[in-house]
Design a protein around this motif. Sequence first.
Motif, PDB file in Angstrom:
ATOM      1  N   MET A   1       0.840  -1.202   0.000  1.00 10.79           N
ATOM      2  CA  MET A   1       0.000   0.000   0.000  1.00 10.79           C
ATOM      3  C   MET A   1       0.873   1.249   0.000  1.00 10.79           C
ATOM      4  SD  MET A   1      -2.934  -1.192   2.672  1.00 10.79           S
ATOM      5  CE  MET A   1      -1.787  -2.055   3.704  1.00 10.79           C
ATOM      6  N   HIS A   2       0.740   2.044  -0.994  1.00 16.25           N
ATOM      7  CA  HIS A   2       1.609   3.188  -1.205  1.00 16.25           C
ATOM      8  C   HIS A   2       0.924   4.467  -0.769  1.00 16.25           C
ATOM      9  CE1 HIS A   2       4.216   6.013  -3.220  1.00 16.25           C
ATOM     10  NE2 HIS A   2       5.021   5.031  -3.548  1.00 16.25           N
ATOM     11  N   PRO A   3       1.635   5.423  -0.165  1.00 18.74           N
ATOM     12  CA  PRO A   3       0.973   6.576   0.399  1.00 18.74           C
ATOM     13  C   PRO A   3       0.680   7.696  -0.560  1.00 18.74           C
ATOM     14  CG  PRO A   3       3.289   6.675   0.924  1.00 18.74           C
ATOM     15  CD  PRO A   3       3.043   5.345   0.245  1.00 18.74           C
ATOM     16  N   ARG A   4       1.105   7.562  -1.797  1.00 16.24           N
ATOM     17  CA  ARG A   4       0.913   8.709  -2.675  1.00 16.24           C
ATOM     18  C   ARG A   4      -0.238   8.507  -3.622  1.00 16.24           C
ATOM     19  NH1 ARG A   4       6.723   8.645  -5.061  1.00 16.24           N
ATOM     20  NH2 ARG A   4       6.212   6.475  -4.958  1.00 16.24           N
ATOM     21  N   ALA A   5      -1.015   9.532  -3.833  1.00 18.51           N
ATOM     22  CA  ALA A   5      -2.084   9.450  -4.824  1.00 18.51           C
ATOM     23  C   ALA A   5      -2.313  10.836  -5.374  1.00 18.51           C
ATOM     24  CB  ALA A   5      -3.347   8.896  -4.192  1.00 18.51           C
ATOM     25  N   THR A   6      -2.894  10.936  -6.557  1.00 11.95           N
ATOM     26  CA  THR A   6      -3.049  12.212  -7.229  1.00 11.95           C
ATOM     27  C   THR A   6      -4.408  12.295  -7.870  1.00 11.95           C
ATOM     28  OG1 THR A   6      -0.719  11.960  -7.811  1.00 11.95           O
ATOM     29  CG2 THR A   6      -1.892  13.776  -8.847  1.00 11.95           C
ATOM     30  N   ALA A   7      -5.010  13.506  -7.861  1.00 20.55           N
ATOM     31  CA  ALA A   7      -6.259  13.680  -8.604  1.00 20.55           C
ATOM     32  C   ALA A   7      -5.923  13.664 -10.087  1.00 20.55           C
ATOM     33  CB  ALA A   7      -6.900  15.005  -8.216  1.00 20.55           C
ATOM     34  N   LEU A   8      -6.495  12.753 -10.821  1.00 18.06           N
ATOM     35  CA  LEU A   8      -6.144  12.537 -12.221  1.00 18.06           C
ATOM     36  C   LEU A   8      -7.345  12.792 -13.124  1.00 18.06           C
ATOM     37  CD1 LEU A   8      -4.145   9.223 -11.739  1.00 18.06           C
ATOM     38  CD2 LEU A   8      -3.278  11.551 -11.767  1.00 18.06           C
ATOM     39  N   ALA A   9      -7.076  13.022 -14.381  1.00 19.33           N
ATOM     40  CA  ALA A   9      -8.157  13.243 -15.349  1.00 19.33           C
ATOM     41  C   ALA A   9      -8.765  11.930 -15.788  1.00 19.33           C
ATOM     42  CB  ALA A   9      -7.610  13.992 -16.558  1.00 19.33           C
ATOM     43  N   THR A  10      -9.949  12.018 -16.400  1.00 13.61           N
ATOM     44  CA  THR A  10     -10.605  10.811 -16.916  1.00 13.61           C
ATOM     45  C   THR A  10      -9.784  10.204 -18.037  1.00 13.61           C
ATOM     46  OG1 THR A  10     -12.717  11.814 -16.406  1.00 13.61           O
ATOM     47  CG2 THR A  10     -12.751   9.935 -17.916  1.00 13.61           C
ATOM     48  N   ALA A  11      -9.725   8.879 -18.103  1.00 13.86           N
ATOM     49  CA  ALA A  11      -8.904   8.168 -19.096  1.00 13.86           C
ATOM     50  C   ALA A  11      -9.367   8.519 -20.511  1.00 13.86           C
ATOM     51  CB  ALA A  11      -8.984   6.663 -18.873  1.00 13.86           C
ATOM     52  N   ALA A  12      -8.408   8.525 -21.444  1.00 14.14           N
ATOM     53  CA  ALA A  12      -8.703   8.853 -22.841  1.00 14.14           C
ATOM     54  C   ALA A  12      -9.621   7.819 -23.456  1.00 14.14           C
ATOM     55  CB  ALA A  12      -7.396   8.922 -23.637  1.00 14.14           C
ATOM     56  N   VAL A 100       2.725   0.389 -10.059  1.00  9.87           N
ATOM     57  CA  VAL A 100       2.762   1.574  -9.206  1.00  9.87           C
ATOM     58  C   VAL A 100       2.204   1.261  -7.823  1.00  9.87           C
ATOM     59  CG1 VAL A 100       2.541   3.115 -11.174  1.00  9.87           C
ATOM     60  CG2 VAL A 100       0.482   2.423  -9.909  1.00  9.87           C
ATOM     61  N   GLY A 101       2.515   2.150  -6.871  1.00  7.64           N
ATOM     62  CA  GLY A 101       1.924   2.072  -5.543  1.00  7.64           C
ATOM     63  C   GLY A 101       0.516   2.636  -5.536  1.00  7.64           C
ATOM     64  N   THR A 102      -0.084   2.657  -4.366  1.00  7.20           N
ATOM     65  CA  THR A 102      -1.483   3.037  -4.205  1.00  7.20           C
ATOM     66  C   THR A 102      -1.785   4.404  -4.809  1.00  7.20           C
ATOM     67  OG1 THR A 102      -1.653   1.778  -2.168  1.00  7.20           O
ATOM     68  CG2 THR A 102      -3.301   3.497  -2.517  1.00  7.20           C
ATOM     69  N   VAL A 103      -2.804   4.463  -5.659  1.00  7.82           N
ATOM     70  CA  VAL A 103      -3.252   5.724  -6.240  1.00  7.82           C
ATOM     71  C   VAL A 103      -4.693   6.052  -5.875  1.00  7.82           C
ATOM     72  CG1 VAL A 103      -1.631   5.730  -8.165  1.00  7.82           C
ATOM     73  CG2 VAL A 103      -3.821   4.538  -8.399  1.00  7.82           C
ATOM     74  N   GLY A 104      -5.473   5.063  -5.460  1.00  9.21           N
ATOM     75  CA  GLY A 104      -6.872   5.279  -5.128  1.00  9.21           C
ATOM     76  C   GLY A 104      -7.745   4.202  -5.742  1.00  9.21           C
ATOM     77  N   MET A 189       9.273  -4.621 -11.751  1.00  9.25           N
ATOM     78  CA  MET A 189       9.650  -3.607 -10.770  1.00  9.25           C
ATOM     79  C   MET A 189       8.419  -2.950 -10.162  1.00  9.25           C
ATOM     80  SD  MET A 189      12.297  -0.423 -11.294  1.00  9.25           S
ATOM     81  CE  MET A 189      12.850   0.589  -9.914  1.00  9.25           C
ATOM     82  N   GLY A 190       8.435  -2.735  -8.851  1.00 10.14           N
ATOM     83  CA  GLY A 190       7.349  -2.032  -8.185  1.00 10.14           C
ATOM     84  C   GLY A 190       7.600  -1.893  -6.700  1.00 10.14           C
ATOM     85  N   TYR A 191       6.869  -0.980  -6.074  1.00 14.35           N
ATOM     86  CA  TYR A 191       7.054  -0.663  -4.659  1.00 14.35           C
ATOM     87  C   TYR A 191       5.689  -0.506  -3.992  1.00 14.35           C
ATOM     88  CZ  TYR A 191       8.798   1.712  -0.459  1.00 14.35           C
ATOM     89  OH  TYR A 191       9.093   2.042   0.835  1.00 14.35           O
ATOM     90  N   SER A 192       5.575  -0.978  -2.751  1.00 14.05           N
ATOM     91  CA  SER A 192       4.380  -0.863  -1.927  1.00 14.05           C
ATOM     92  C   SER A 192       3.257  -1.723  -2.519  1.00 14.05           C
ATOM     93  CB  SER A 192       3.989   0.603  -1.765  1.00 14.05           C
ATOM     94  OG  SER A 192       3.127   0.769  -0.672  1.00 14.05           O
ATOM     95  N   GLN A 193       2.098  -1.151  -2.887  1.00 14.80           N
ATOM     96  CA  GLN A 193       1.142  -1.994  -3.606  1.00 14.80           C
ATOM     97  C   GLN A 193       1.819  -2.586  -4.830  1.00 14.80           C
ATOM     98  OE1 GLN A 193      -2.196  -0.110  -5.553  1.00 14.80           O
ATOM     99  NE2 GLN A 193      -3.164  -2.043  -6.061  1.00 14.80           N
ATOM    100  N   GLY A 194       2.647  -1.786  -5.490  1.00 11.31           N
ATOM    101  CA  GLY A 194       3.416  -2.291  -6.612  1.00 11.31           C
ATOM    102  C   GLY A 194       4.397  -3.370  -6.206  1.00 11.31           C
ATOM    103  N   GLY A 195       4.893  -3.306  -4.965  1.00 12.28           N
ATOM    104  CA  GLY A 195       5.750  -4.366  -4.460  1.00 12.28           C
ATOM    105  C   GLY A 195       4.985  -5.657  -4.256  1.00 12.28           C
TER     106      GLY A 195
END
Length: 391
Positions: A1-12, A100-104, A189-195
């Motif tokens: 579980m990764h601590p970083r997340a970002t508000a992202l746009a809707t997928a193309a 990737v780690g946790t994004v939401g 390769m990956g870390y946290s959730q990605g790990g």
Amino acid sequence: MHPRATALATAAVLSLTLGLAGAAPASGQSDAPAKVRPGDIVTAAPTSFHPLPGQPTGTRAWHLTYRSTTAEGTPNTVSGTVIVPHDGKKGPRPLITYAVGTVGLADSCAPSAGFPKGTTMEANLIQQLTARGWAVAVTDYEGLGTPGDHTYTVGRAEGQAVLDAARAAQRLPGARAAGVTEVSPVGIMGYSQGGQATSWAAELHRSYAPELDVKGTATGGVPADLRTVADANDGNIGAGLILMAATGQNAAFPELRLDKYLNAKGRHYVDFMKKNCVAVNTVAGLFKRISDVTVENPLDAPDWQRRLEESRLGTQKPDAPVFLYHGTVDELIPYGVGKRLRADWCAKGATVRWAPIPLGEHVLGAIVGSVPAAEWLAGRFADRPDGGNCG
């Protein structure tokens, strides 16, 4: 579980089907549809890759949806991104399948949604890989950017999505033309959730995708034992991530009936999480204990314990070398969990290079560990031997 997340746009919007993206049948082959395989491309469309808004990277990128497999063994469709250096190279080049780690939990949180806008936080780590001339396939995981809920922390589904992203990259005509082929050496390769996802990919490689030429797995901050991680975070900074993980397990296994364990506050938070990209500080600030959001702790129920145990790592031997790193003061994934994974893999005869990060907490571990992890993978691509340090 990764601590970083970002508000992202809707997928193309996806517009290019497999029939358009794939090659025509070879001479003598039937025009009848071929059997669908994990890693087969469903849709493909050009996209772009930017670590920061507008930042050039000298790459070409494609947004894909591709076939994969659920934790229950049924076919599903997962989205992701393939990124290839635009350097004119035609021969086989290394391929990293990156988790990737946790994004939401919301679709807008998917890494592929943020790459064109420069808002995916781990894009700067991925750029370090493309700068080496490596291609990178990045899965969005099951349920991010595709219909259905994200099966967050369900290890088998994550690992299969990681392996199938590599397969999809090898089958993408544009990537093939730039040197991503079936003979490309593959790194994971990956870390946290990605790990968690990459460690599962390492354990599943032999049985699930043996045709991939996996040279090694670099994995860090691994939540190898979800029950231990939950116990450590109940009442601490990562308490909100426990509810996210429970939501992900329930998405994969609806018979767990998470809703019957939640009180009104818990149901409200689950609804909020499913609609938003939630930064760890926001999640952690929502509540401090499982008891704050439940009428009964689901983690005490035998069916929940059984499903969490199914995501435990260390039960199978990775068939390629592993670089395993963990911060010694990680506040989200206890250092002891990483040490136990190392011990379990070593006991099974795996080749493990264990790399503790002194005084490294969770975010620092991701940043500090990424450079030696990539350098270690470079050694595997060069066929330099590494006997690990299990002894």
